[in-house]
Design an enzyme around this catalytic site. Structure first.
Site, PDB file in Angstrom:
ATOM      1  N   GLU A 142      30.573  39.702  33.388  1.00  0.00           N
ATOM      2  CA  GLU A 142      31.768  40.035  34.166  1.00  0.00           C
ATOM      3  C   GLU A 142      31.616  39.520  35.591  1.00  0.00           C
ATOM      4  OE1 GLU A 142      32.929  44.080  31.650  1.00  0.00           O
ATOM      5  OE2 GLU A 142      32.335  44.258  33.750  1.00  0.00           O
ATOM      6  N   HIS A 270      41.211  47.033  41.239  1.00  0.00           N
ATOM      7  CA  HIS A 270      40.899  46.133  40.130  1.00  0.00           C
ATOM      8  C   HIS A 270      41.870  44.970  40.188  1.00  0.00           C
ATOM      9  CE1 HIS A 270      40.007  44.557  36.191  1.00  0.00           C
ATOM     10  NE2 HIS A 270      39.002  45.409  36.087  1.00  0.00           N
ATOM     11  N   ARG A 317      35.099  41.584  42.628  1.00  0.00           N
ATOM     12  CA  ARG A 317      36.427  42.201  42.600  1.00  0.00           C
ATOM     13  C   ARG A 317      37.126  42.229  43.955  1.00  0.00           C
ATOM     14  NH1 ARG A 317      35.666  47.360  38.479  1.00  0.00           N
ATOM     15  NH2 ARG A 317      35.438  46.119  36.577  1.00  0.00           N
ATOM     16  N   HIS A 378      41.547  51.375  41.689  1.00  0.00           N
ATOM     17  CA  HIS A 378      40.713  51.534  40.493  1.00  0.00           C
ATOM     18  C   HIS A 378      39.493  52.421  40.693  1.00  0.00           C
ATOM     19  CE1 HIS A 378      39.060  50.371  36.612  1.00  0.00           C
ATOM     20  NE2 HIS A 378      37.958  49.929  37.178  1.00  0.00           N
ATOM     21  N   ARG A 413      31.890  47.675  44.522  1.00  0.00           N
ATOM     22  CA  ARG A 413      31.143  47.938  43.285  1.00  0.00           C
ATOM     23  C   ARG A 413      31.080  46.701  42.403  1.00  0.00           C
ATOM     24  NH1 ARG A 413      32.581  49.543  38.011  1.00  0.00           N
ATOM     25  NH2 ARG A 413      34.761  49.857  38.570  1.00  0.00           N
TER      26      ARG A 413
END
Length: 549
Positions: A142, A270, A317, A378, A413
């Site tokens: 990811e 997100h 992100r 998110h 994060r």
């Protein structure tokens, strides 16, 4: 002056908690007690409960159903070093880089190195992670990760974990589950008439006041140890991937109890929520879709992420969400596209059955059509500050999962680090709890909830309108891009809503929605205040007044 005034209102308002309005017919004394009180029912709360249940009675309090949590909604997976060529140092470095080097390296190392053991525990509990044809874990990649290290169960990993843990919790004889019970406030020396300040050491937690939402009475629930596992704050924003229960309750309760709250300015959006104006919360298009090869495009088909980051559509992100936001503002469009039409259609359906079916229900065949996406609130990287035992600045009070600030995430994060953080810190908290519970007893002398001053419930429209106003303020002024003037305006607007809500709270019947509104206002204040204190743009906090170098 406005910020100081609102700070004073929010921090002292809890002193009237024993006189909050409720129905006077419920004036009988309601008491319960346990060894371990767990407030919240995601991966952190449930795994903690399972690990301490042999040592005493556990009560799990959840304001909705047991599985209604952010964990259940998690699609992508859980990060852990499981096979070469990956190693701990690479996972540590990826986390530090993604967090803009604001993460606590000691904490990052602790979580990364303890992750494989906790994955093994989840497997022993029955969690089934996908494997390849030869029986090895099918590890995905990811955004922000340099290696494939994401364990998953198709594209509904969180649901798989939540359902397995929930089944074990329901079967355990030492665990009592209180669904549709809402935690109003934590119990401390304040409720014994003693002074409690954030700057003073020695504050202890003795349990919580809990509303039974069905019976409409307030329970004084005493415990030797209390664990906050209440999840995040997504519903402070109009566009969010979080379920409706994510209203920041644990952070607000801990703040009123004088715990230390930190890093609240770092709210992660997100990058790829499914664009569907008729639905709330927004359906999440997993980070794994970008890891699978998904390409972000503008509505005219132009690929753009390589203009913002060398990792392109696999950028972290914060950068990806900000890049999409910039493109949308420049074009005036409401959404961008995530494109997997160049991938093998059968493999896409196999790997992402949940996403495929959801999009198909809206007339979007992701094997042939690009997916309309936009950023959505998110995850909260900050929260209730805890040490490496998971204990807060209040003794006998722990926090695990998104409600906690461990130091792992820093300013942003890394994808799929949240579930592993929750289960690792639940283990730390469980070990520390078991080592210390023999020192604690149930605190005597805590007063029952006082139902003085109750009156009829006010019109729900007053609550719902303020609820919407909070979301509008946070979305417009405290979102992906901020500025000093936006934050000041947000604080001014929030003070007005606060004063109106406190007046309403003190004269009307207690309800879940009213309590949630108060909590949302308190947490919004913390986000705005801590954003104002941040005099640089870093990670998820981007201010027009402090350009990044």
């Amino acid at each position: 002056m406005v910020a100081l005034c609102l700070k004073m209102f929010i921090e002292v308002s809890h002193k009237d908690n024993n006189f909050i309005n409720f129905e006077s017919r419920n004036s009988k004394k309601m008491n319960k007690s346990c060894d371990f009180l767990v407030i919240g029912s995601g991966i952190g709360g449930l795994s903690y409960a399972l690990k301490v249940a042999e040592a005493g009675k556990v009560i799990i309090v959840t304001k909705s159903k047991l599985t209604d949590s952010n964990t259940y909604k998690a699609q992508g997976g859980i990060a852990s070093v499981m096979a070469l060529p990956d190693d701990f140092e690479q996972h540590i470095n990826d986390t530090m880089i993604c967090g803009s080097n604001k993460s606590n390296r000691e904490v990052v190392e602790l979580i990364v190195k303890n992750a494989p053991v906790q994955i093994e525990q989840l497997v022993r509990w029955g969690v089934a992670f996908d494997k390849d044809v030869v029986g090895n874990y099918a590890l995905a990649r990811e955004g922000g990760h340099t290696q494939n290290r994401i364990l998953h169960h198709k594209d509904f990993t969180g649901a798989e974990i939540e359902e397995r843990l929930a089944a074990l919790v329901c079967e355990h004889p030492n665990i009592e589950i209180l669904e549709e019970h809402f935690a109003v406030d934590l119990l401390t020396q304040h409720h014994l008439g003693k002074l409690v300040k954030r700057s003073l050491p020695g504050t202890e937690c003795y349990g919580a006041y809990i509303i039974d939402l069905k019976q409409r009475n307030v329970i004084t629930l005493l415990s030797k140890i209390t664990v906050l596992a209440t999840g995040g704050v997504g519903n402070l924003y109009h566009t969010t991937t979080n379920p409706a229960v994510a209203t920041g309750d644990g952070i607000a309760m801990a703040h009123r109890a004088k715990a230390i709250i930190e890093d609240m300015e770092f709210i992660q959006f997100h990058p790829t929520a499914l664009y569907n104006p008729l639905e709330r919360p927004q359906f999440l298009i997993s980070e794994a879709v970008r890891g699978y090869g998904g390409i972000l495009r503008t509505q005219d088909g132009r690929e753009f992420m390589h203009l913002y980051h060398p990792m392109g559509s696999l950028a972290p992100r914060d950068i990806t969400a900000r890049s999409i936001d910039n493109e949308l503002k420049a074009s005036g469009d409401d959404f961008a596209y995530l494109d997997v039409t160049h991938k093998n259609g059968e493999q896409t359906r196999e790997d992402f059955p949940n996403i495929y079916e959801k999009c198909l229900s809206l007339g979007i065949d992701i094997t042939k059509d690009m997916i309309p996406v936009l950023p959505a609130a998110h995850y909260s990287c900050g929260g209730v500050k805890v040490d490496t035992n998971g204990e807060t600045s209040i003794k006998r009070l722990y926090a695990v999962g998104e409600v906690a600030s461990t130091g792992l995430h820093g300013a942003n994060r890394l994808a799929s680090n949240s579930l592993i953080e929750a289960v690792v810190y639940a283990d730390f908290a469980a070990c520390h709890s078991l080592a210390n519970i023999s020192r604690y007893g149930l605190q005597q002398g805590i007063p029952a909830w006082d139902y003085k001053g109750t009156s009829h419930p006010e019109e729900m429209v007053l609550i719902t309108q303020s609820y919407k106003e909070v979301q509008q303020i946070m979305s417009y002024y405290v979102g992906i891009v901020r500025s000093n003037i936006r934050l000041e305006r947000a604080m001014q607007r929030m003070q007005i809503i606060y004063e109106e809500t406190e007046h309403l709270y003190k004269r009307s019947t207690l309800s879940q929605k009213l309590c949630e509104l108060r909590n949302m206002i308190a947490v919004s204040y913390l986000i705005i205040k801590q954003a104002q204190q941040m005099k640089e743009s870093v990670g998820l906090h981007f201010s027009l007044d402090y350009p990044m170098n």
